[in-house]
Write a protein that holds these residues in place. Structure first.
Motif, short mmCIF file in Angstrom:
data_model
loop_
_atom_site.label_atom_id
_atom_site.label_comp_id
_atom_site.label_asym_id
_atom_site.label_seq_id
_atom_site.Cartn_x
_atom_site.Cartn_y
_atom_site.Cartn_z
N ASN A 212 0.84 -1.20 0.00
CA ASN A 212 0.00 0.00 0.00
C ASN A 212 0.88 1.24 0.00
O ASN A 212 1.87 1.32 0.73
N GLU B 139 0.07 7.68 -1.34
CA GLU B 139 -0.22 8.57 -2.45
C GLU B 139 0.58 8.13 -3.67
O GLU B 139 1.44 7.26 -3.59
N ILE B 140 0.29 8.76 -4.79
CA ILE B 140 0.97 8.43 -6.03
C ILE B 140 2.31 9.16 -6.07
O ILE B 140 2.39 10.33 -6.46
N LYS B 141 3.36 8.49 -5.64
CA LYS B 141 4.70 9.06 -5.62
C LYS B 141 5.70 7.97 -5.98
O LYS B 141 5.75 6.92 -5.33
N HIS C 221 8.06 7.01 -3.15
CA HIS C 221 7.52 6.08 -2.16
C HIS C 221 7.71 4.64 -2.63
O HIS C 221 8.01 3.75 -1.82
N ASP D 293 -4.15 -1.83 -8.11
CA ASP D 293 -4.13 -0.69 -7.20
C ASP D 293 -3.61 0.51 -7.98
O ASP D 293 -2.49 0.50 -8.47
N ASN E 53 -2.68 3.56 -7.04
CA ASN E 53 -1.51 4.21 -6.47
C ASN E 53 -0.24 3.43 -6.78
O ASN E 53 0.80 4.01 -7.14
N SER F 55 2.64 4.74 -9.48
CA SER F 55 3.93 4.99 -8.84
C SER F 55 5.03 4.11 -9.41
O SER F 55 6.21 4.45 -9.32
#
Length: 208
Positions: free
Chosen positions: A129, A132-134, A137, A161, A163, A167
């Motif tokens: 999980n 956020e969309i980064k 990360h 998923d 995000n 990402s």
């Protein structure tokens, strides 16, 4: 048999029992090769097309008389030896797909999962999980799991998923798939396969 589970921090998070028929099956190289080749053949478009001398336009008149000119006999200007003529062995659209029945496909997938586990190329995590969309990360998550130096990593989740997908798409060598879109070529071509617990449960339901 038991699969070791890690959490998002890379620490041990317990074990889960899985079926030996799926994750402890002998590797059948011939079957896996056949299924991989069939899958790749099915991805070929097969849409190339060329025209024969009967399909190109023109050529309805004899270019010169049969005798007396000193030149070779010719009945059309659209033969293969003429400029703008047809192709001798013209390529035509064709279907390259190969038949693989369901039992063979499932047996090959079980053999692939078993071999990945034997080669320590299968990593099971409790969840994947991102808040956020980064992309950073996602990079941090891979470093936490000890996969930063892997050239090809495949993330497998039970459902797509957004995000995670957004990402991961800008990272070279990192791919993502859900169970519905999982294929044998992606599994054999990757260095490490990271699967969530939910994905493993879905695979057992699928291949049982």
């Amino acid at each position: 048999m038991e699969l070791q589970i890690k959490n998002s921090s890379g620490a041990a998070a317990g074990q889960m029992a899985v079926a030996d028929s799926i994750f402890d099956r002998p590797f059948n190289e011939t079957l896996v090769h056949q299924v991989v080749v069939a899958y790749m053949a099915g991805a070929r478009a097969g849409t190339r097309a060329q025209k024969t001398r009967a399909e190109v336009s023109g050529g309805g008149i004899k270019p010169w008389r049969q005798k007396g000119t000193g030149r070779a006999r010719a009945g059309s200007t659209r033969g293969p030896i003429w400029r703008s003529g047809g192709v001798t062995f013209a390529a035509k659209p064709q279907d390259h797909s190969q038949k693989v029945n369901r039992k063979m496909y499932r047996a090959a997938m079980c053999a692939i999962f078993s071999e990945l586990l034997r080669q320590d190329r299968l990593l099971v995590v409790d969840a994947l999980n991102l808040p956020e969309i980064k992309t950073k990360h996602m990079i941090a998550q891979l470093q936490t799991l000890g996969l930063a130096d892997q050239h090809r990593v495949l993330l497998v989740t039970e459902s797509m998923d957004l995000n995670l997908f957004l990402s991961a798409r800008n990272l070279r060598g990192l791919a993502m798939s859900d169970i519905a879109n999982l294929d044998p070529v992606s599994l054999v071509a990757t260095d490490t396969v990271v699967m969530t617990v939910g994905a493993v449960q879905r695979i057992e339901e699928w291949l049982a």
